[in-house]
Design a protein around this motif. Structure first.
Motif, PDB file in Angstrom:
ATOM      1  N   CYS A  92      15.615 -42.931  93.576  1.00  0.00           N
ATOM      2  CA  CYS A  92      14.635 -41.944  94.016  1.00  0.00           C
ATOM      3  C   CYS A  92      13.240 -42.289  93.485  1.00  0.00           C
ATOM      4  CB  CYS A  92      15.056 -40.566  93.530  1.00  0.00           C
ATOM      5  SG  CYS A  92      13.807 -39.293  93.677  1.00  0.00           S
ATOM      6  N   GLU A  93      12.274 -42.391  94.391  1.00  0.00           N
ATOM      7  CA  GLU A  93      10.909 -42.738  93.995  1.00  0.00           C
ATOM      8  C   GLU A  93      10.296 -41.668  93.100  1.00  0.00           C
ATOM      9  OE1 GLU A  93       6.697 -44.140  96.117  1.00  0.00           O
ATOM     10  OE2 GLU A  93       8.410 -43.524  97.328  1.00  0.00           O
ATOM     11  N   ALA A  94      10.589 -40.392  93.402  1.00  0.00           N
ATOM     12  CA  ALA A  94      10.064 -39.302  92.583  1.00  0.00           C
ATOM     13  C   ALA A  94      10.643 -39.339  91.173  1.00  0.00           C
ATOM     14  CB  ALA A  94      10.371 -37.962  93.244  1.00  0.00           C
ATOM     15  N   CYS A  95      11.931 -39.724  91.074  1.00  0.00           N
ATOM     16  CA  CYS A  95      12.541 -39.862  89.742  1.00  0.00           C
ATOM     17  C   CYS A  95      11.890 -41.009  88.987  1.00  0.00           C
ATOM     18  CB  CYS A  95      14.044 -40.111  89.878  1.00  0.00           C
ATOM     19  SG  CYS A  95      14.976 -38.709  90.536  1.00  0.00           S
ATOM     20  N   GLY A  96      11.577 -42.097  89.709  1.00  0.00           N
ATOM     21  CA  GLY A  96      10.883 -43.214  89.084  1.00  0.00           C
ATOM     22  C   GLY A  96       9.517 -42.801  88.559  1.00  0.00           C
ATOM     23  N   ALA A  97       8.834 -41.923  89.300  1.00  0.00           N
ATOM     24  CA  ALA A  97       7.531 -41.429  88.863  1.00  0.00           C
ATOM     25  C   ALA A  97       7.670 -40.483  87.674  1.00  0.00           C
ATOM     26  CB  ALA A  97       6.840 -40.714  90.022  1.00  0.00           C
ATOM     27  N   ALA A  98       8.791 -39.761  87.618  1.00  0.00           N
ATOM     28  CA  ALA A  98       9.014 -38.826  86.511  1.00  0.00           C
ATOM     29  C   ALA A  98       9.452 -39.538  85.238  1.00  0.00           C
ATOM     30  CB  ALA A  98      10.071 -37.792  86.908  1.00  0.00           C
ATOM     31  N   PHE A  99      10.012 -40.742  85.379  1.00  0.00           N
ATOM     32  CA  PHE A  99      10.543 -41.466  84.227  1.00  0.00           C
ATOM     33  C   PHE A  99       9.531 -41.624  83.082  1.00  0.00           C
ATOM     34  CE2 PHE A  99      10.916 -45.799  82.317  1.00  0.00           C
ATOM     35  CZ  PHE A  99      11.960 -45.519  81.443  1.00  0.00           C
ATOM     36  N   GLY A 210      17.797 -31.796  95.592  1.00  0.00           N
ATOM     37  CA  GLY A 210      17.058 -33.048  95.592  1.00  0.00           C
ATOM     38  C   GLY A 210      16.802 -33.487  94.166  1.00  0.00           C
ATOM     39  N   THR A 211      16.192 -34.641  94.027  1.00  0.00           N
ATOM     40  CA  THR A 211      15.922 -35.171  92.691  1.00  0.00           C
ATOM     41  C   THR A 211      14.449 -35.531  92.554  1.00  0.00           C
ATOM     42  OG1 THR A 211      16.553 -37.374  93.482  1.00  0.00           O
ATOM     43  CG2 THR A 211      18.255 -36.077  92.357  1.00  0.00           C
ATOM     44  N   PRO A 212      13.915 -35.434  91.327  1.00  0.00           N
ATOM     45  CA  PRO A 212      14.596 -34.909  90.135  1.00  0.00           C
ATOM     46  C   PRO A 212      14.625 -33.381  90.142  1.00  0.00           C
ATOM     47  CG  PRO A 212      12.335 -35.462  89.589  1.00  0.00           C
ATOM     48  CD  PRO A 212      12.534 -35.876  91.035  1.00  0.00           C
ATOM     49  N   THR A 213      15.671 -32.825  89.565  1.00  0.00           N
ATOM     50  CA  THR A 213      15.763 -31.380  89.354  1.00  0.00           C
ATOM     51  C   THR A 213      15.989 -31.138  87.873  1.00  0.00           C
ATOM     52  OG1 THR A 213      16.614 -30.919  91.567  1.00  0.00           O
ATOM     53  CG2 THR A 213      17.052 -29.279  89.876  1.00  0.00           C
ATOM     54  N   PHE A 214      15.190 -30.252  87.300  1.00  0.00           N
ATOM     55  CA  PHE A 214      15.234 -30.003  85.859  1.00  0.00           C
ATOM     56  C   PHE A 214      15.765 -28.602  85.552  1.00  0.00           C
ATOM     57  CE2 PHE A 214      11.800 -33.088  86.509  1.00  0.00           C
ATOM     58  CZ  PHE A 214      12.126 -34.063  85.587  1.00  0.00           C
ATOM     59  N   PHE A 215      16.505 -28.529  84.449  1.00  0.00           N
ATOM     60  CA  PHE A 215      16.964 -27.256  83.911  1.00  0.00           C
ATOM     61  C   PHE A 215      16.545 -27.198  82.453  1.00  0.00           C
ATOM     62  CE2 PHE A 215      19.689 -27.867  87.530  1.00  0.00           C
ATOM     63  CZ  PHE A 215      19.997 -26.595  87.997  1.00  0.00           C
ATOM     64  N   LEU A 216      15.971 -26.090  82.048  1.00  0.00           N
ATOM     65  CA  LEU A 216      15.592 -25.892  80.654  1.00  0.00           C
ATOM     66  C   LEU A 216      16.408 -24.734  80.104  1.00  0.00           C
ATOM     67  CD1 LEU A 216      13.620 -26.829  78.385  1.00  0.00           C
ATOM     68  CD2 LEU A 216      12.138 -24.928  79.074  1.00  0.00           C
ATOM     69  N   LEU A 221      14.048 -25.234  86.604  1.00  0.00           N
ATOM     70  CA  LEU A 221      12.594 -25.275  86.594  1.00  0.00           C
ATOM     71  C   LEU A 221      12.074 -25.725  87.955  1.00  0.00           C
ATOM     72  CD1 LEU A 221      11.752 -27.027  83.178  1.00  0.00           C
ATOM     73  CD2 LEU A 221      11.763 -24.580  83.676  1.00  0.00           C
ATOM     74  N   GLN A 222      10.877 -25.300  88.271  1.00  0.00           N
ATOM     75  CA  GLN A 222      10.193 -25.762  89.480  1.00  0.00           C
ATOM     76  C   GLN A 222       8.762 -26.161  89.106  1.00  0.00           C
ATOM     77  OE1 GLN A 222      10.818 -22.419  92.212  1.00  0.00           O
ATOM     78  NE2 GLN A 222      12.561 -23.496  93.101  1.00  0.00           N
ATOM     79  N   PRO A 223       8.651 -27.205  88.267  1.00  0.00           N
ATOM     80  CA  PRO A 223       7.329 -27.598  87.786  1.00  0.00           C
ATOM     81  C   PRO A 223       6.507 -28.294  88.870  1.00  0.00           C
ATOM     82  CG  PRO A 223       8.969 -29.175  87.060  1.00  0.00           C
ATOM     83  CD  PRO A 223       9.721 -28.072  87.753  1.00  0.00           C
ATOM     84  N   LYS A 224       5.212 -28.059  88.826  1.00  0.00           N
ATOM     85  CA  LYS A 224       4.297 -28.730  89.755  1.00  0.00           C
ATOM     86  C   LYS A 224       3.514 -29.838  89.059  1.00  0.00           C
ATOM     87  CE  LYS A 224       3.749 -24.653  92.689  1.00  0.00           C
ATOM     88  NZ  LYS A 224       2.790 -23.662  93.264  1.00  0.00           N
ATOM     89  N   SER A 225       3.654 -29.893  87.727  1.00  0.00           N
ATOM     90  CA  SER A 225       2.945 -30.908  86.963  1.00  0.00           C
ATOM     91  C   SER A 225       3.640 -31.114  85.624  1.00  0.00           C
ATOM     92  CB  SER A 225       1.492 -30.483  86.719  1.00  0.00           C
ATOM     93  OG  SER A 225       1.448 -29.351  85.861  1.00  0.00           O
ATOM     94  N   THR A 226       3.208 -32.152  84.914  1.00  0.00           N
ATOM     95  CA  THR A 226       3.735 -32.405  83.571  1.00  0.00           C
ATOM     96  C   THR A 226       3.418 -31.241  82.649  1.00  0.00           C
ATOM     97  OG1 THR A 226       3.378 -34.778  83.891  1.00  0.00           O
ATOM     98  CG2 THR A 226       3.707 -34.011  81.633  1.00  0.00           C
ATOM     99  N   ASP A 227       2.255 -30.680  82.828  1.00  0.00           N
ATOM    100  CA  ASP A 227       1.849 -29.545  81.986  1.00  0.00           C
ATOM    101  C   ASP A 227       2.788 -28.361  82.152  1.00  0.00           C
ATOM    102  OD1 ASP A 227      -0.293 -30.936  80.948  1.00  0.00           O
ATOM    103  OD2 ASP A 227      -1.746 -30.140  82.392  1.00  0.00           O
ATOM    104  N   ASP A 228       3.328 -28.175  83.357  1.00  0.00           N
ATOM    105  CA  ASP A 228       4.278 -27.072  83.581  1.00  0.00           C
ATOM    106  C   ASP A 228       5.541 -27.273  82.756  1.00  0.00           C
ATOM    107  OD1 ASP A 228       2.526 -25.938  85.341  1.00  0.00           O
ATOM    108  OD2 ASP A 228       3.585 -26.584  87.148  1.00  0.00           O
ATOM    109  N   ILE A 229       6.022 -28.510  82.688  1.00  0.00           N
ATOM    110  CA  ILE A 229       7.222 -28.800  81.897  1.00  0.00           C
ATOM    111  C   ILE A 229       6.927 -28.585  80.422  1.00  0.00           C
ATOM    112  CG2 ILE A 229       8.931 -30.540  81.256  1.00  0.00           C
ATOM    113  CD1 ILE A 229       8.521 -31.852  83.949  1.00  0.00           C
ATOM    114  N   LYS A 230       5.796 -29.083  79.967  1.00  0.00           N
ATOM    115  CA  LYS A 230       5.413 -28.920  78.556  1.00  0.00           C
ATOM    116  C   LYS A 230       5.254 -27.453  78.195  1.00  0.00           C
ATOM    117  CE  LYS A 230       2.238 -31.614  76.876  1.00  0.00           C
ATOM    118  NZ  LYS A 230       0.955 -32.344  76.748  1.00  0.00           N
TER     119      LYS A 230
END
Length: 239
Positions: A92-99, A210-216, A221-230
């Protein structure tokens, strides 16, 4: 009354009797059809009851879990207060970008947050399942993290292609100094695929589409940016 009238009356009586007999026959056929239909419906109901009764005696289906005891942990926080889980597809390209984002967060929250990676290869990605099997085969030798990183670092070499990447993945394993006989066996083993599919089944049951999908901490989670995850991680740590 003349003989002719008598014969005519007899014929009418005979025709009337035949009609009445036909009516009785049609009525019997309708009744028979109704009875047979009722019997068939009853049989279906009985069968359904038996199925329910039998299934009621069996153990319930295993409940989906965000994290399992055998889930792959990229790093572990001793207090276990906060856990971030990613359902991922190595192709998944999006997962590669999230890596690189996840790698950055791992460093930033080392010792504070547990990071878990779970397989979720998308069927339309030709080499996604192969990549997951390659990583799982490496995990059998304690090298999950190393192969996990290698897949993303080399994603552009093998992803989005309709040719098997088995040979390339084997070269990755060789370059890591793995026991190749053991890796080959694990790569082709049914239990390796079963291990991957267990993650997929959990993901599907948890609503992963779909991927990536995150659970905290178990919450999607439905983050729109890295800052949302942080921000979500910081909020969980502050509780």
């Amino acid at each position: 009354m003349s003989d002719e009238q008598d014969r005519a009356q007899a014929r009418r009586a005979k025709v009337e009797a035949m009609r009445e007999e036909d009516d009785r026959l049609r009525a019997r056929k309708r009744n028979t059809a109704f009875v047979l239909t009722a019997i068939a419906v009853f049989a279906v109901v009985v069968a359904a009851v038996l199925v329910v009764s039998r299934s009621g005696g069996q153990a319930p289906a295993e409940r989906a879990q965000v994290v399992r005891a055998d889930s792959h942990r990229l790093q572990t926080a001793q207090d276990g207060k906060v856990t971030l889980v990613e359902f991922l597809d190595f192709e998944c390209e999006a997962c590669g970008a999230a890596f690189p984002v996840i790698e950055q967060l791992r460093k930033q929250y080392q010792g504070k947050v547990t990071f878990v990676a779970r397989y979720f290869p998308i069927a339309s990605h030709f080499n996604a399942e192969r990549a997951a099997r390659a990583v799982e085969a490496a995990a059998r030798q304690g090298r999950f993290d190393a192969m996990y990183q290698r897949m993303y670092q080399t994603q552009k070499q093998w992803a989005e292609k309709q040719t098997p990447a088995d040979k390339l993945f084997r070269e990755f394993a060789q370059s890591m100094g793995l026991d190749m006989a053991a890796w080959d066996k694990a790569y082709a083993a049914e239990d390796t695929l079963a291990r991957i599919n267990k993650d997929v089944a959990d993901g599907q049951a948890l609503g992963v589409e779909g991927t990536p999908t995150f659970f905290l901490n178990g919450q999607k989670l439905q983050p729109k940016s890295t800052d949302d995850i942080k921000a979500a991680i910081d909020a969980a740590l502050a509780k």
